[in-house]
Design an enzyme around this catalytic site. Sequence first.
Site, PDB file in Angstrom:
ATOM      1  N   HIS A 246     -16.548 -65.023 -33.841  1.00 61.14           N
ATOM      2  CA  HIS A 246     -15.737 -63.910 -33.351  1.00 61.14           C
ATOM      3  C   HIS A 246     -16.304 -62.617 -33.919  1.00 61.14           C
ATOM      4  O   HIS A 246     -15.950 -62.193 -35.006  1.00 61.14           O
ATOM      5  CB  HIS A 246     -14.268 -64.096 -33.736  1.00 61.14           C
ATOM      6  CG  HIS A 246     -13.344 -63.259 -32.905  1.00 61.14           C
ATOM      7  ND1 HIS A 246     -12.756 -62.116 -33.383  1.00 61.14           N
ATOM      8  CD2 HIS A 246     -12.925 -63.386 -31.626  1.00 61.14           C
ATOM      9  CE1 HIS A 246     -12.001 -61.583 -32.437  1.00 61.14           C
ATOM     10  NE2 HIS A 246     -12.089 -62.338 -31.363  1.00 61.14           N
ATOM     11  N   TYR A 247     -17.202 -62.036 -33.164  1.00 62.34           N
ATOM     12  CA  TYR A 247     -17.926 -60.830 -33.525  1.00 62.34           C
ATOM     13  C   TYR A 247     -18.803 -61.042 -34.769  1.00 62.34           C
ATOM     14  O   TYR A 247     -18.593 -60.401 -35.803  1.00 62.34           O
ATOM     15  CB  TYR A 247     -16.984 -59.632 -33.714  1.00 62.34           C
ATOM     16  CG  TYR A 247     -16.258 -59.259 -32.454  1.00 62.34           C
ATOM     17  CD1 TYR A 247     -16.917 -58.562 -31.449  1.00 62.34           C
ATOM     18  CD2 TYR A 247     -14.934 -59.625 -32.249  1.00 62.34           C
ATOM     19  CE1 TYR A 247     -16.257 -58.218 -30.273  1.00 62.34           C
ATOM     20  CE2 TYR A 247     -14.277 -59.288 -31.084  1.00 62.34           C
ATOM     21  CZ  TYR A 247     -14.938 -58.596 -30.102  1.00 62.34           C
ATOM     22  OH  TYR A 247     -14.291 -58.264 -28.957  1.00 62.34           O
TER      23      TYR A 247
END
Length: 145
Positions: free
Chosen positions: A48-49
């Site tokens: 996630h990112y």
Amino acid sequence: MTALSQERIMELIPHRPPFLWLDAAEVAGETLTAQAFVAPDLPLFEGHYPGAPLLPGVIQLEMCYQAGAVLIAALGQGGGGLPVIARTDGVKFKRMIRPGETCEIEVKITDRLPGAVYLIGKVSVDGKLACRCDFTTAEAKPESI
């Protein structure tokens, strides 16, 4: 005010690590305040990112949902079924949550109907609102899941 350890929380709701998002909580009337440390080594940050990890909004909502289930159970208002989310409204994300931060989760019961409880949930970090939602819980029988 009633303090709840993570062990007590696990007695009240069926969630378990790695999907238990509450470390400790306190109940005062029809309000529950909980804490959750966002560990930097959570596997979800790998995807996630990467390089700029953020706690997903869906996890912030889940923190509220779990806190609501704990509140309902701590007040003895559950009917023996599994707590599930029936509806979510008014979701707003105001601040990003990063690894290593501690979230404060607050949920309040706003109304009840037979088989449903209505709540407001908030997640904050350092006193700044990160997420807000209105949600409704219902009970599902284990055999129906």
